[in-house]
Motif scaffolding. Structure first.
Motif, PDB file in Angstrom:
ATOM      1  N   ASP A  71     -88.769 -17.907  12.255  1.00 10.74           N
ATOM      2  CA  ASP A  71     -88.237 -16.606  11.842  1.00 10.74           C
ATOM      3  C   ASP A  71     -89.114 -15.998  10.748  1.00 10.74           C
ATOM      4  OD1 ASP A  71     -86.828 -14.367  11.293  1.00 10.74           O
ATOM      5  OD2 ASP A  71     -85.007 -15.377  10.609  1.00 10.74           O
ATOM      6  N   ASP A  72     -90.129 -15.246  11.148  1.00 12.71           N
ATOM      7  CA  ASP A  72     -91.001 -14.594  10.179  1.00 12.71           C
ATOM      8  C   ASP A  72     -90.406 -13.264   9.706  1.00 12.71           C
ATOM      9  OD1 ASP A  72     -92.950 -16.595  10.203  1.00 12.71           O
ATOM     10  OD2 ASP A  72     -93.815 -15.795  12.051  1.00 12.71           O
ATOM     11  N   ASN A  73     -89.221 -12.992  10.221  1.00 14.86           N
ATOM     12  CA  ASN A  73     -88.492 -11.773   9.865  1.00 14.86           C
ATOM     13  C   ASN A  73     -87.889 -11.883   8.475  1.00 14.86           C
ATOM     14  OD1 ASN A  73     -87.481  -9.234  10.575  1.00 14.86           O
ATOM     15  ND2 ASN A  73     -85.524 -10.095  11.233  1.00 14.86           N
ATOM     16  N   SER A  74     -87.667 -13.123   8.034  1.00 13.59           N
ATOM     17  CA  SER A  74     -87.079 -13.361   6.719  1.00 13.59           C
ATOM     18  C   SER A  74     -88.095 -14.117   5.873  1.00 13.59           C
ATOM     19  CB  SER A  74     -85.815 -14.208   6.870  1.00 13.59           C
ATOM     20  OG  SER A  74     -86.172 -15.515   7.244  1.00 13.59           O
ATOM     21  N   ASN A  75     -87.797 -14.222   4.589  1.00  9.64           N
ATOM     22  CA  ASN A  75     -88.689 -14.982   3.715  1.00  9.64           C
ATOM     23  C   ASN A  75     -88.620 -16.479   3.993  1.00  9.64           C
ATOM     24  OD1 ASN A  75     -89.605 -12.703   2.366  1.00  9.64           O
ATOM     25  ND2 ASN A  75     -87.868 -12.736   0.939  1.00  9.64           N
ATOM     26  N   SER A  76     -87.546 -16.881   4.642  1.00  7.15           N
ATOM     27  CA  SER A  76     -87.322 -18.314   4.835  1.00  7.15           C
ATOM     28  C   SER A  76     -88.390 -18.946   5.716  1.00  7.15           C
ATOM     29  CB  SER A  76     -85.938 -18.558   5.447  1.00  7.15           C
ATOM     30  OG  SER A  76     -85.898 -18.090   6.788  1.00  7.15           O
ATOM     31  N   GLY A  77     -88.838 -18.211   6.739  1.00  9.60           N
ATOM     32  CA  GLY A  77     -89.804 -18.782   7.679  1.00  9.60           C
ATOM     33  C   GLY A  77     -89.267 -19.992   8.402  1.00  9.60           C
ATOM     34  N   ARG A  78     -87.963 -20.012   8.610  1.00  9.32           N
ATOM     35  CA  ARG A  78     -87.339 -21.196   9.220  1.00  9.32           C
ATOM     36  C   ARG A  78     -87.457 -21.191  10.741  1.00  9.32           C
ATOM     37  NH1 ARG A  78     -84.630 -24.320   5.788  1.00  9.32           N
ATOM     38  NH2 ARG A  78     -83.196 -25.277   7.250  1.00  9.32           N
ATOM     39  N   ILE A  79     -87.401 -22.392  11.311  1.00  3.69           N
ATOM     40  CA  ILE A  79     -87.395 -22.549  12.772  1.00  3.69           C
ATOM     41  C   ILE A  79     -85.984 -22.193  13.266  1.00  3.69           C
ATOM     42  CG2 ILE A  79     -87.749 -24.145  14.698  1.00  3.69           C
ATOM     43  CD1 ILE A  79     -90.269 -23.523  13.010  1.00  3.69           C
ATOM     44  N   VAL A  80     -85.915 -21.218  14.166  1.00  3.52           N
ATOM     45  CA  VAL A  80     -84.595 -20.732  14.594  1.00  3.52           C
ATOM     46  C   VAL A  80     -84.306 -20.974  16.081  1.00  3.52           C
ATOM     47  CG1 VAL A  80     -84.290 -19.029  12.761  1.00  3.52           C
ATOM     48  CG2 VAL A  80     -85.557 -18.394  14.852  1.00  3.52           C
ATOM     49  N   ALA A  81     -85.279 -21.469  16.807  1.00  2.00           N
ATOM     50  CA  ALA A  81     -85.019 -21.789  18.221  1.00  2.00           C
ATOM     51  C   ALA A  81     -86.013 -22.851  18.674  1.00  2.00           C
ATOM     52  CB  ALA A  81     -85.151 -20.547  19.100  1.00  2.00           C
ATOM     53  N   THR A  82     -85.565 -23.674  19.596  1.00  2.00           N
ATOM     54  CA  THR A  82     -86.457 -24.712  20.137  1.00  2.00           C
ATOM     55  C   THR A  82     -86.011 -25.118  21.531  1.00  2.00           C
ATOM     56  OG1 THR A  82     -87.459 -26.895  19.746  1.00  2.00           O
ATOM     57  CG2 THR A  82     -85.147 -26.650  19.163  1.00  2.00           C
ATOM     58  N   GLY A  83     -86.906 -25.793  22.230  1.00  2.00           N
ATOM     59  CA  GLY A  83     -86.615 -26.363  23.535  1.00  2.00           C
ATOM     60  C   GLY A  83     -87.747 -27.298  23.898  1.00  2.00           C
ATOM     61  N   SER A  84     -87.493 -28.244  24.804  1.00  2.00           N
ATOM     62  CA  SER A  84     -88.565 -29.151  25.198  1.00  2.00           C
ATOM     63  C   SER A  84     -88.673 -29.239  26.714  1.00  2.00           C
ATOM     64  CB  SER A  84     -88.365 -30.540  24.583  1.00  2.00           C
ATOM     65  OG  SER A  84     -87.515 -31.313  25.391  1.00  2.00           O
ATOM     66  N   LEU A  85     -89.851 -29.613  27.167  1.00  2.00           N
ATOM     67  CA  LEU A  85     -90.112 -29.766  28.605  1.00  2.00           C
ATOM     68  C   LEU A  85     -90.999 -30.981  28.802  1.00  2.00           C
ATOM     69  CD1 LEU A  85     -90.314 -28.157  31.567  1.00  2.00           C
ATOM     70  CD2 LEU A  85     -92.661 -27.943  30.807  1.00  2.00           C
ATOM     71  N   PHE A  86     -90.610 -31.862  29.719  1.00  2.00           N
ATOM     72  CA  PHE A  86     -91.560 -32.901  30.103  1.00  2.00           C
ATOM     73  C   PHE A  86     -91.693 -32.886  31.612  1.00  2.00           C
ATOM     74  CE2 PHE A  86     -88.468 -35.805  31.690  1.00  2.00           C
ATOM     75  CZ  PHE A  86     -87.352 -35.550  30.927  1.00  2.00           C
ATOM     76  N   ILE A  87     -92.836 -33.337  32.046  1.00  2.00           N
ATOM     77  CA  ILE A  87     -93.191 -33.235  33.457  1.00  2.00           C
ATOM     78  C   ILE A  87     -93.176 -34.613  34.092  1.00  2.00           C
ATOM     79  CG2 ILE A  87     -95.081 -32.631  35.036  1.00  2.00           C
ATOM     80  CD1 ILE A  87     -95.656 -30.310  33.033  1.00  2.00           C
ATOM     81  N   GLU A  88     -92.376 -34.721  35.138  1.00  2.00           N
ATOM     82  CA  GLU A  88     -92.225 -35.988  35.862  1.00  2.00           C
ATOM     83  C   GLU A  88     -93.112 -35.960  37.101  1.00  2.00           C
ATOM     84  OE1 GLU A  88     -88.954 -38.142  38.755  1.00  2.00           O
ATOM     85  OE2 GLU A  88     -88.660 -36.099  38.033  1.00  2.00           O
ATOM     86  N   LYS A  89     -93.849 -37.032  37.311  1.00  2.00           N
ATOM     87  CA  LYS A  89     -94.737 -37.138  38.481  1.00  2.00           C
ATOM     88  C   LYS A  89     -94.062 -37.963  39.564  1.00  2.00           C
ATOM     89  CE  LYS A  89     -98.611 -36.414  35.481  1.00  2.00           C
ATOM     90  NZ  LYS A  89     -99.500 -37.030  34.485  1.00  2.00           N
ATOM     91  N   LYS A  90     -93.990 -37.393  40.739  1.00  2.00           N
ATOM     92  CA  LYS A  90     -93.257 -38.013  41.842  1.00  2.00           C
ATOM     93  C   LYS A  90     -94.173 -38.329  43.017  1.00  2.00           C
ATOM     94  CE  LYS A  90     -88.820 -35.540  41.177  1.00  2.00           C
ATOM     95  NZ  LYS A  90     -87.801 -36.589  41.296  1.00  2.00           N
ATOM     96  N   PHE A  91     -93.623 -39.044  44.013  1.00  2.00           N
ATOM     97  CA  PHE A  91     -94.294 -39.207  45.310  1.00  2.00           C
ATOM     98  C   PHE A  91     -93.765 -38.186  46.314  1.00  2.00           C
ATOM     99  CE2 PHE A  91     -95.121 -43.444  43.498  1.00  2.00           C
ATOM    100  CZ  PHE A  91     -96.482 -43.523  43.726  1.00  2.00           C
ATOM    101  N   ILE A  92     -92.481 -37.830  46.161  1.00  2.00           N
ATOM    102  CA  ILE A  92     -91.912 -36.860  47.112  1.00  2.00           C
ATOM    103  C   ILE A  92     -92.563 -35.494  46.909  1.00  2.00           C
ATOM    104  CG2 ILE A  92     -89.682 -38.057  47.282  1.00  2.00           C
ATOM    105  CD1 ILE A  92     -88.505 -35.802  45.498  1.00  2.00           C
ATOM    106  N   ARG A  93     -92.306 -34.611  47.878  1.00  2.00           N
ATOM    107  CA  ARG A  93     -92.876 -33.256  47.843  1.00  2.00           C
ATOM    108  C   ARG A  93     -94.386 -33.299  47.689  1.00  2.00           C
ATOM    109  NH1 ARG A  93     -89.286 -28.601  48.529  1.00  2.00           N
ATOM    110  NH2 ARG A  93     -87.234 -29.564  48.440  1.00  2.00           N
ATOM    111  N   ASN A  94     -95.003 -34.162  48.527  1.00  2.00           N
ATOM    112  CA  ASN A  94     -96.460 -34.245  48.542  1.00  2.00           C
ATOM    113  C   ASN A  94     -97.025 -34.599  47.160  1.00  2.00           C
ATOM    114  OD1 ASN A  94     -98.829 -34.174  49.975  1.00  2.00           O
ATOM    115  ND2 ASN A  94     -99.159 -31.972  49.681  1.00  2.00           N
ATOM    116  N   CYS A  95     -96.493 -35.677  46.593  1.00  2.00           N
ATOM    117  CA  CYS A  95     -96.857 -36.090  45.230  1.00  2.00           C
ATOM    118  C   CYS A  95     -96.632 -34.932  44.249  1.00  2.00           C
ATOM    119  CB  CYS A  95     -98.293 -36.604  45.162  1.00  2.00           C
ATOM    120  SG  CYS A  95     -98.537 -38.190  45.997  1.00  2.00           S
ATOM    121  N   GLY A  96     -95.444 -34.370  44.311  1.00  2.00           N
ATOM    122  CA  GLY A  96     -95.118 -33.196  43.490  1.00  2.00           C
ATOM    123  C   GLY A  96     -94.752 -33.537  42.057  1.00  2.00           C
ATOM    124  N   LYS A  97     -94.599 -32.485  41.273  1.00  2.00           N
ATOM    125  CA  LYS A  97     -94.214 -32.641  39.860  1.00  2.00           C
ATOM    126  C   LYS A  97     -92.983 -31.777  39.572  1.00  2.00           C
ATOM    127  CE  LYS A  97     -98.541 -31.797  38.290  1.00  2.00           C
ATOM    128  NZ  LYS A  97     -99.658 -31.724  37.304  1.00  2.00           N
TER     129      LYS A  97
END
Lengths: 155, 155
Positions: free
Chosen positions: B62-88
């Motif tokens: 949040d650069d809108n305030s002086n705080s500069g605090r983290i106001v949102a987050t999310g994570s993503l990890f990628i799984e490697k499979k054999f199905i779907r033509n060795c899909g991810k």
């Protein structure tokens, strides 16, 4: 299942030679899974192997018949988080039992193997997504329904 | 949201210094998340960083305030499979927006960032688990309900 069958249906980790024992054909009973070349299989196998105990694929080979085919499989990967005191979560994916050997509790053996691995690796929980139809099976394995799964397809 | 706010709320990858900008306190709005020592944070950060583009945590500061605090987050990890033509497959986890800045579509920015990353990495789909209550939000992000989530807790 008698004790002889118990001995026959042992869970072990996927090996490269399992490709020629019907592993891909088994996955085709689960979802879309085109035939995979030996090169593509080896490359993906090695990519997954790099994760060590953080991504495990297990199988059951049918030593009860001459075929020696792979008749059950499931995978587990471990996600590292910041929540829950830098906790870890096990994700179970791609569980399938060959239609010819259903009713022998091979699915439960696969789930127990993967759950035990997740627990041994320090996960605080293990999760999976399934159809409503398969809920009773996973309840027998000690799971409870919690949330809903949302998906966005790119292709 | 006007264009000035658009510029302020940019999504970027998590940095080590975000620990002192309220990143852990933000996660505490999501679930159980005890305070984490600097050492434990750094160790987990480095473990995740080893996966490179296969495990990404993004934040909005949040650069809108002086705080500069983290106001949102999310994570993503990628799984490697054999199905779907060795899909991810991309797995989205731990999405949270600070209660003080809700209604500014920061959640959608996070989901779009992670979905775009999954697509760019060659995933054929991206999935997540959420409460029934949050389904309308994810539908606005282009997701559809598919299966149910099952869980087994170890602790």
């Amino acid at each position: 299942m008698d004790s002889v069958e118990e001995e026959i249906y042992q869970v072990r980790k996927l090996e490269i030679s399992d490709k020629n024992k019907g592993f891909i054909e088994l996955l085709q009973q689960l979802t879309v899974c085109d035939s995979v070349s030996d090169e593509a299989f080896l490359e993906r196998f090695q990519e997954i192997a790099k994760y060590g105990d953080d991504h495990v694929i297990c199988v059951i080979q049918d030593d009860n018949s001459n075929s020696g085919r792979i008749v059950a499989t499931g995978s587990l990967f471990i996600e590292k988080k910041f929540i829950r005191n830098c906790g870890k979560v096990g994700h179970i994916e791609d569980v399938v039992v060959d239609s010819s050997v259903r009713g022998k509790q091979l699915g439960k053996k696969i789930i127990d193997f993967l759950s035990d691995h997740a627990r041994a690796m320090g996960c605080y929980k293990v999760i999976l997504d399934c159809s409503l139809e398969n809920r009773p099976f996973y309840e027998k394995c000690g799971f409870k329904q919690k949330e809903i799964q949302m998906v966005k397809y790119f292709i």
